[in-house]
Design a protein around this motif. Structure first.
Motif, PDB file in Angstrom:
ATOM      1  N   LEU A 166       0.901  -1.138  -0.010  1.00 39.91           N
ATOM      2  CA  LEU A 166      -0.072   0.086  -0.005  1.00 39.91           C
ATOM      3  C   LEU A 166       0.952   1.242   0.175  1.00 39.91           C
ATOM      4  N   ASN A 167       0.499   2.127  -0.834  1.00 40.86           N
ATOM      5  CA  ASN A 167       1.400   3.405  -1.141  1.00 40.86           C
ATOM      6  C   ASN A 167       0.849   4.254   0.008  1.00 40.86           C
ATOM      7  N   LEU A 168       1.630   4.571   1.057  1.00 45.06           N
ATOM      8  CA  LEU A 168       1.122   5.492   2.191  1.00 45.06           C
ATOM      9  C   LEU A 168       0.963   6.919   1.585  1.00 45.06           C
ATOM     10  N   ASN A 169       1.419   7.297   0.558  1.00 44.12           N
ATOM     11  CA  ASN A 169       1.217   8.757   0.019  1.00 44.12           C
ATOM     12  C   ASN A 169      -0.038   8.710  -0.855  1.00 44.12           C
ATOM     13  N   THR A 170      -0.622   7.882  -1.224  1.00 49.27           N
ATOM     14  CA  THR A 170      -1.804   7.798  -1.976  1.00 49.27           C
ATOM     15  C   THR A 170      -2.917   7.139  -1.553  1.00 49.27           C
ATOM     16  N   ALA A 171      -2.856   6.311  -0.735  1.00 47.72           N
ATOM     17  CA  ALA A 171      -3.883   5.355   0.020  1.00 47.72           C
ATOM     18  C   ALA A 171      -5.032   6.391   0.442  1.00 47.72           C
ATOM     19  N   SER A 172      -6.336   5.916   0.232  1.00 44.17           N
ATOM     20  CA  SER A 172      -7.260   6.578   0.693  1.00 44.17           C
ATOM     21  C   SER A 172      -7.665   6.110   2.258  1.00 44.17           C
ATOM     22  N   PRO A 173      -8.612   6.864   2.848  1.00 46.73           N
ATOM     23  CA  PRO A 173      -9.002   6.340   4.119  1.00 46.73           C
ATOM     24  C   PRO A 173      -9.422   5.004   4.301  1.00 46.73           C
ATOM     25  N   GLU A 174     -10.198   4.844   3.256  1.00 49.63           N
ATOM     26  CA  GLU A 174     -10.722   3.301   3.287  1.00 49.63           C
ATOM     27  C   GLU A 174      -9.557   2.190   2.995  1.00 49.63           C
TER      28      GLU A 174
END
Length: 720
Positions: free
Chosen positions: A80-88
């Motif tokens: 998971l990309n922490l810079n682009t990941a959505s809250p969900e």
């Protein structure tokens, strides 16, 4: 004014850079044996420890624990990309609390994209332990990493996350099902038609938020390798393949082949991981709404087969459509009444995925299942409000008709079922409210609603209320419940997590549930309770100690020999379970784990107590030249099969081992792994169970004459 804002942004950037530099130096000092680059090392995940955190107590080998590994495997292979990941997407990781998600989103908003995983140290609520735990499943990249990589075929060809895996398993002792067939009264008894060898072949190449391509083939022990297109068998008994494409303009996801769906709280659609009630009393309570995902596990019934697509209608609106058609296992029956509504029907759907005998083969893929539906979702600009509407229609080739038993009175019957649902999620300050409600054909209603709250810096709480009508029917729902299905149940769950002192954590939950109608082996409306308390202490980042208690009061019909009541009401089965765990790492290469679990069972008040326990010692050793070893020796003693003990075992990569230990004896295994080079890795495993005071092991076709059962597993992985 503009100059003032620019100065503040500049100061924030300098501040972030200093934090990043300081964090890198700090981590380099703390982890000298692991750090070889400027980014945090992505180590292999510790699935055994994660399973202990997510599941309170293993009481069955029928729960699809492989979904845990399958879901975490997706994150490990496509972090998971922490810079682009959505809250969900962040909440989908069962390892992150709501406070950690909120803190990361706020940090991104104030300071911009992360420079490195090290920068998580500067985010409130994140500490070294949580960063190390989540590190195998996350990464830090720019938002345009995929667009600059060239055509799709070239990205697939050059992808580093590209590997094939071959696994072999076998029980060394001869089981009755593989012995020459004898006869009884002139009729040959059943035998397995295939060899005792189990084989798995898997291949997958994927990149996060770009693409995923893979296939799998599996032959269980006792199944045949045969080419019979007329019976829909093409070599191995189970074949699976998928191709998923992400972020193609407004087309957010396109899935072909086998896939999974997860929307809302899983009331209608949740074909992936659902940890349920466990030692993680807060974060695993809420289901993430992940939409369409590739299917990469080996379970033969928890997926859809066909096509699915998610399209962005507007900046905050997305629509998903899906269609699935596959043949599933089912028993067949014919009505003896000429006036019956259905001449042919299926009395049950079979979920084992085993096709070893003539009877199992006769039920293989007998029922046709067609599913179609859609989902419409809305997400607010700040990501705090999510709304969705889901519709699912199911059609079976032949009708489903349960056996005419009283507990089946409200079960689904017929060929068609339609279910609609609404779900929501809203975050406000330290609160997260979520829920989903649905209605199935015939008017059955189901609803689940909850709230997660941070009551203080060291206190988290959760409350969930559920109500599933006796006539509410959904075939791929998996919302939180005491039963295996979301039907005939109401309940109230309360969870709490405290951190009273540094390195101490107390987790607890209490669940009160009621079944308005009869159930299998429960011949009256009933109710029960389930409670857990865990106290954990982390003396250092390489050690962990905890004690856990779980008590369950659950209704169950008593056997005829124990029934002493004028009215045949179910007994109130009371179970106490205790778990003591200690993990230490004396050196950088040696890890030790000691585990004692025991349970006490009483079928009803006034009846004698029965008990069972298992004591295990694990050791893991990292040797030079990329060689690692893991071993366990365990002693178990149970009064009967009802007091059997389950414990996760380390296995070859992506495999799950949860043996049932009952009677008296010992259990041991040795697991070795060697990485010959960056392409080739080999795993070898030998496990053995020795029993005392019994001449045979198992029953039926699985019976072994003797006191020893041994299993061997070998697995080879090649990374392209």
């Amino acid at each position: 004014m503009k100059n003032h804002k620019a100065m503040r942004r500049g100061e924030a950037s300098v501040f972030r850079f200093l934090i990043y530099a300081f964090s890198s130096l700090l981590f380099a000092g703390l982890l000298p044996q692991r750090t070889a680059a400027q980014d945090f090392p992505r180590l292999s995940p510790d699935f055994d420890r994660l399973a202990q955190e997510l599941f309170a107590e293993i009481q069955s080998d029928q729960i699809p624990y492989e979904d845990l590994y399958g879901t975490l495997l997706l994150y490990y292979q496509s972090p998971l990309n922490l810079n682009t990941a959505s809250p969900e997407e962040l909440r989908a990781l069962p390892l992150l609390s709501e406070k950690q998600v909120a803190a990361l989103l706020k940090h991104r908003q104030l300071t911009g994209p992360l420079l490195s995983v090290y920068e998580l140290q500067a985010v409130p609520e994140w500490n070294l332990a949580s960063i190390e735990r989540v590190a195998p499943f996350v990464t830090v990249q720019g938002s345009s990493a995929n667009s600059a990589r060239g055509p799709l075929w070239q990205r697939i060809k050059n992808e580093e996350n590209n590997a094939a895996l071959l696994r072999y398993e076998r029980v060394l002792q001869q089981r009755k099902g593989y012995s020459p067939a004898d006869s009884f009264q002139g009729r040959p008894t059943q035998r397995y038609l295939g060899s005792p060898d189990a084989l798995v072949l898997r291949y997958r190449v994927s990149h996060a938020h770009d693409f995923s391509l893979g296939f799998a083939a599996k032959k269980d022990a006792g199944e045949r390798l045969t080419w019979q297109p007329a019976q829909r068998q093409y070599g191995p008994d189970f074949l699976s393949a998928h191709f998923v494409l992400y972020d193609q303009g407004r087309l957010k996801t396109l899935a072909l082949g086998d896939y999974q769906l997860q929307f809302g709280q899983g009331l209608l659609l949740s074909s992936g991981l659902a940890a349920g009630k466990g030692a993680e009393t807060i974060t695993s309570l809420r289901r993430p709404s992940l939409g369409v995902r590739p299917y990469a596990a080996l379970l033969e019934n928890t997926f859809f087969r066909g096509a699915a697509a998610t399209y962005q209608l507007a900046p905050r609106w997305e629509a998903t459509a899906f269609a699935s058609h596959k043949n599933i296992d089912a028993t067949a029956g014919q009505s003896a009444d000429s006036l019956a509504q259905f001449d042919e029907f299926s009395s049950s759907l079979l979920l084992t995925g085993l096709h070893r005998t003539a009877t199992e083969l006769a039920n293989r893929q007998r029922q046709r299942e067609t599913i179609a539906g859609g989902h419409l979702g809305y997400l607010s600009t700040d990501g705090n409000l999510a709304l969705g509407f889901t519709a699912v229609g199911t059609h079976y080739g032949t009708a489903l008709l349960k056996r005419p038993q009283p507990y089946n009175r409200y079960e689904f019957s017929g060929q068609r079922n339609i279910v609609f649902g609404l779900h929501y999620s809203y975050g406000w300050r330290n609160l997260l409210l979520f829920g989903e409600s649905g209605c199935s054909a015939g008017g059955g209603l189901g609803s689940v609603n909850g709230v997660l709250a941070s009551l203080g810096p060291a206190v988290d709480a959760a409350v969930l209320v559920r109500q599933y009508g006796v006539d509410f029917h959904t075939f791929y729902g998996n919302a939180l419940s005491e039963s295996t299905r979301n039907s005939n149940e109401t309940g109230l769950y309360v969870g709490l997590k405290l951190r009273p002192w540094a390195r101490w954590e107390i987790s607890a939950y209490f669940d009160q549930f009621r079944f308005p109608w009869l159930r299998y082996r429960v011949a009256a409306p009933s109710q029960g309770q389930d409670a857990l308390l865990r106290v954990a202490f982390t003396p250092s980042k390489t050690s962990l100690l905890y004690a856990q208690y779980r008590g369950r009061l659950k209704p169950l019909d008593l056997s005829a020999s124990l029934m002493g009541r004028p009215v045949p009401l179910p007994g109130e089965q009371l179970r106490h379970a205790l778990l003591l765990y200690c993990e230490v790492q004396p050196t950088a290469r040696l890890g030790l784990r000691t585990r004692l679990q025991a349970s006490y069972l009483q079928a009803d008040a006034g009846l004698p107590w029965r008990r069972g326990y298992v004591l295990s010692q694990d050791a893991s050793l990292q040797l030079p030249h990329r060689v690692s070893l893991a071993a366990r020796y365990a002693v178990f003693d149970t009064d009967d099969y009802d007091t059997r003990q389950y414990a996760f075992e380390q296995d070859v990569l992506y495999a799950v081992s949860v043996p049932a230990l009952y009677g008296q004896g010992t259990r041991a295994y040795l697991l070795g792994q060697v990485a010959f080079n960056k392409h080739v890795s080999l795993w070898l495993r030998y496990a053995e169970t020795r029993y005392r005071h019994q001449a045979t092991i198992g029953s039926g076709l699985e019976e072994i004459k003797g006191t020893v059962r041994s299993e061997v597993t070998g697995q080879l992985r090649y990374r392209f």
